[in-house]
Scaffold this active site. Structure first.
Site, PDB file in Angstrom:
ATOM      1  CG  ASP A 181      -1.810  -1.243   1.244  1.00 25.86           C
ATOM      2  OD1 ASP A 181      -2.341  -1.604   0.186  1.00 25.86           O
ATOM      3  OD2 ASP A 181      -1.956  -1.860   2.324  1.00 25.86           O
ATOM      4  CG  HIS A 208      -3.599  -5.241   2.759  1.00 29.08           C
ATOM      5  ND1 HIS A 208      -3.054  -4.338   1.866  1.00 29.08           N
ATOM      6  CD2 HIS A 208      -3.738  -6.396   2.065  1.00 29.08           C
ATOM      7  CE1 HIS A 208      -2.872  -4.917   0.703  1.00 29.08           C
ATOM      8  NE2 HIS A 208      -3.282  -6.173   0.775  1.00 29.08           N
TER       9      HIS A 208
HETATM   10  P1  NAD Z   1      -0.451 -18.320  -5.523  1.00 25.22           P
HETATM   11  O1  NAD Z   1      -1.643 -19.196  -5.618  1.00 25.22           O
HETATM   12  O2  NAD Z   1       0.282 -17.993  -6.769  1.00 25.22           O
HETATM   13  O3  NAD Z   1       0.606 -18.954  -4.518  1.00 25.22           O
HETATM   14  C1  NAD Z   1       0.246 -19.404  -3.244  1.00 25.22           C
HETATM   15  C2  NAD Z   1       1.130 -20.553  -2.877  1.00 25.22           C
HETATM   16  O4  NAD Z   1       0.755 -20.989  -1.567  1.00 25.22           O
HETATM   17  C3  NAD Z   1       0.984 -21.786  -3.812  1.00 25.22           C
HETATM   18  O5  NAD Z   1       2.252 -22.147  -4.310  1.00 25.22           O
HETATM   19  C4  NAD Z   1       0.398 -22.849  -2.918  1.00 25.22           C
HETATM   20  O6  NAD Z   1       0.855 -24.149  -3.222  1.00 25.22           O
HETATM   21  C5  NAD Z   1       0.908 -22.394  -1.557  1.00 25.22           C
HETATM   22  N1  NAD Z   1       0.190 -23.001  -0.439  1.00 25.22           N
HETATM   23  C6  NAD Z   1      -1.116 -23.314  -0.322  1.00 25.22           C
HETATM   24  N2  NAD Z   1      -1.343 -23.917   0.864  1.00 25.22           N
HETATM   25  C7  NAD Z   1      -0.150 -23.958   1.508  1.00 25.22           C
HETATM   26  C8  NAD Z   1       0.263 -24.460   2.756  1.00 25.22           C
HETATM   27  N3  NAD Z   1      -0.584 -25.036   3.628  1.00 25.22           N
HETATM   28  N4  NAD Z   1       1.568 -24.343   3.086  1.00 25.22           N
HETATM   29  C9  NAD Z   1       2.444 -23.743   2.240  1.00 25.22           C
HETATM   30  N5  NAD Z   1       2.107 -23.268   1.036  1.00 25.22           N
HETATM   31  C10 NAD Z   1       0.824 -23.366   0.678  1.00 25.22           C
HETATM   32  O7  NAD Z   1      -0.905 -16.985  -4.769  1.00 25.22           O
HETATM   33  P2  NAD Z   1      -0.099 -15.597  -4.653  1.00 25.22           P
HETATM   34  O8  NAD Z   1      -0.452 -14.731  -5.780  1.00 25.22           O
HETATM   35  O9  NAD Z   1       1.333 -15.899  -4.371  1.00 25.22           O
HETATM   36  O10 NAD Z   1      -0.798 -14.970  -3.334  1.00 25.22           O
HETATM   37  C11 NAD Z   1      -0.632 -15.555  -2.082  1.00 25.22           C
HETATM   38  C12 NAD Z   1      -1.415 -14.802  -1.020  1.00 25.22           C
HETATM   39  O11 NAD Z   1      -0.888 -13.478  -0.854  1.00 25.22           O
HETATM   40  C13 NAD Z   1      -2.894 -14.606  -1.346  1.00 25.22           C
HETATM   41  O12 NAD Z   1      -3.671 -14.840  -0.198  1.00 25.22           O
HETATM   42  C14 NAD Z   1      -2.985 -13.144  -1.759  1.00 25.22           C
HETATM   43  O13 NAD Z   1      -4.264 -12.604  -1.561  1.00 25.22           O
HETATM   44  C15 NAD Z   1      -1.961 -12.546  -0.826  1.00 25.22           C
HETATM   45  N6  NAD Z   1      -1.461 -11.212  -1.209  1.00 25.22           N
HETATM   46  C16 NAD Z   1      -1.251 -10.325  -0.215  1.00 25.22           C
HETATM   47  C17 NAD Z   1      -0.751  -9.068  -0.502  1.00 25.22           C
HETATM   48  C18 NAD Z   1      -0.506  -8.063   0.593  1.00 25.22           C
HETATM   49  O14 NAD Z   1      -0.316  -6.889   0.287  1.00 25.22           O
HETATM   50  N7  NAD Z   1      -0.441  -8.466   1.843  1.00 25.22           N
HETATM   51  C19 NAD Z   1      -0.462  -8.726  -1.834  1.00 25.22           C
HETATM   52  C20 NAD Z   1      -0.680  -9.663  -2.828  1.00 25.22           C
HETATM   53  C21 NAD Z   1      -1.198 -10.924  -2.499  1.00 25.22           C
HETATM   54  C1  LMR Z   2      -3.075  -6.457  -3.053  1.00 23.14           C
HETATM   55  O1  LMR Z   2      -3.286  -5.452  -2.398  1.00 23.14           O
HETATM   56  O2  LMR Z   2      -2.629  -6.445  -4.219  1.00 23.14           O
HETATM   57  C2  LMR Z   2      -3.324  -7.801  -2.408  1.00 23.14           C
HETATM   58  O3  LMR Z   2      -3.955  -7.670  -1.182  1.00 23.14           O
HETATM   59  C3  LMR Z   2      -3.994  -8.780  -3.316  1.00 23.14           C
HETATM   60  C4  LMR Z   2      -5.441  -8.468  -3.583  1.00 23.14           C
HETATM   61  O4  LMR Z   2      -6.258  -9.385  -3.499  1.00 23.14           O
HETATM   62  O5  LMR Z   2      -5.754  -7.326  -3.901  1.00 23.14           O
END
Ligand code: NAD
Ligand code: LMR
Length: 347
Positions: A181, A208
């Site tokens: 953010d 967030h």
């Molecule tokens: P993705 O699906 O590409 O990757 C997620 C990974 O987690 C996969 O490789 C999957 O196998 C793994 N996984 C699932 N269960 C698991 C477990 N029990 N133990 C270990 N690994 C496990 O998803 P992504 O795009 O990498 O996003 C991941 C998370 O991050 C989502 O929840 C998304 O919303 C979040 N996110 C948060 C922010 C933020 O600003 N905080 C930003 C972007 C995404």
């Molecule tokens: C973001 O801010 O990009 C993450 O929290 C992923 C989402 O679902 O927006």
């Protein structure tokens, strides 16, 4: 914020450094630091693993996922930087992945598709976070934990409740990663006002998700004059930044590359703090008393050898920001309660 350009700097250093220089990075003065990425084979996990492999503060990089990590680890391990890389796949290897960790970064879980809110991810991601937090409590209870998995407003309270149940909870060591953010607010403000983005900083407080994300443009560096329309547009774009990416990816996930960058910045600040560097300040979603009635809140925190050394106040808010703060309270509180209840209320 101190580590703003660290990841770009790290990349440049890693690409240009000769082997002798890398030996110098690993001098005896630099403490050994083991960092784990849980969800390391995913869209965020892979580029985040890359950025941590390029970071000279990392001596051991532990890559854990339910599948796919041997390949990611083999790939990253060929990069000629100092960190030793190991991959761990499946629950039976989680203990080994966590043993001895100083910092655990969690991007495990499902991302949004168009039309979903972050809260729509709760049913799947809450269980994932619960089991990973239990393993952290068992195998590396003193580690700092950087929670990326959504909905962050609920997953941080879930991890906290698990740590409380296991008797390992230290609120100074648990962080919701909201750095993306801040990264977005800096970028959007710089573009809008024609500023050099490297000079721009904007604190972002609250939580967030949607309106709980509250950028404080009145406290931006450098000081900027914004019309009401500009302020409204910048605030909304920062709040909707995640949705903008989800829509652009059209079903193929949410922000991964910008998140990996933001996650690497925040992780580096945590490592610098652990290593005793002074004046490391980042915004993060933590257990807090900054806003009465909200037990978790994102604000600036000073990082140090014990994790959070100090939670900084909000400073003076404009009327617009004060209104935003009032408006986010009930949504943030219900997300917090949902996380707490997930662990404590029996079905
Ligand atoms: P993705 O699906 O590409 O990757 C997620 C990974 O987690 C996969 O490789 C999957 O196998 C793994 N996984 C699932 N269960 C698991 C477990 N029990 N133990 C270990 N690994 C496990 O998803 P992504 O795009 O990498 O996003 C991941 C998370 O991050 C989502 O929840 C998304 O919303 C979040 N996110 C948060 C922010 C933020 O600003 N905080 C930003 C972007 C995404
Ligand atoms: C973001 O801010 O990009 C993450 O929290 C992923 C989402 O679902 O927006």
């Amino acid at each position: 914020m101190a580590a703003r350009f660290a990841a770009a700097g790290l990349l440049k250093r890693a690409l240009s450094s000769a082997p002798q220089q890398q030996v110098r990075c690993m001098s005896s003065q630099t403490p050994k630091r083991k960092v784990a990425v849980l969800g390391a084979a995913g869209g965020i996990g892979q580029p985040l693993g890359l950025l941590m492999k390029l970071n000279p503060l990392v001596t051991d990089l532990s890559l854990y996922d339910i599948a796919g990590t041997p390949g990611v680890a083999s790939d990253l391990s060929h990069i000629n930087t100092g960190a030793n890389v190991e991959g761990f796949a499946g629950e039976q290897e989680l203990a080994k992945a966590l043993k001895g960790c100083d910092l655990v970064i969690i991007p495990a879980g499902v991302p949004r598709k168009p039309g979903m809110t972050r809260d729509d991810l709760f049913n799947i991601n809450a269980g994932i976070v619960k089991s990973l937090a239990s393993a952290i409590a068992e195998h590396c209870p003193g580690a700092l934990v950087n929670m990326i998995s959504n909905p962050v407003n609920s997953t941080v309270p879930i991890a906290a409740e698990i740590f409380k149940q296991k008797g390992t909870y230290d609120p100074k060591r648990l962080f919701g990663v909201t750095t993306l953010d801040v990264v977005r607010a800096r970028t959007f403000l710089a573009h809008k006002k024609g500023l050099n983005v490297k000079d721009v900083d904007v604190p972002v407080v609250g939580g967030h998700a949607g309106i709980t994300i509250l950028p404080l443009f009145s406290q931006a560096t450098p000081k900027v004059d914004l019309s009401d329309e500009e302020l409204e547009a910048l605030t909304k774009r920062t709040q909707d930044g995640g949705t903008e990416v989800v829509q652009a990816k059209a079903g193929k996930g949410s922000a991964t590359l910008s998140m990996a960058y933001a996650g690497a910045l925040f992780a580096e600040s945590c490592l610098k703090g652990l290593n005793g560097a002074p004046d490391i300040v980042e915004c993060s979603y933590v257990a807090s008393t900054v806003v009465p009635g909200l037990p978790y809140f994102s604000s600036k925190v000073r990082l140090g050898p014990n994790g959070i050394e100090e939670i900084l106040g909000l400073g003076s808010l404009s009327d617009y920001e004060q209104k935003g703060l009032e408006g986010l309270k009930s949504e943030l509180m219900s997300s917090i309660e949902k996380g707490v209840n997930f662990v404590n209320v029996k079905a």
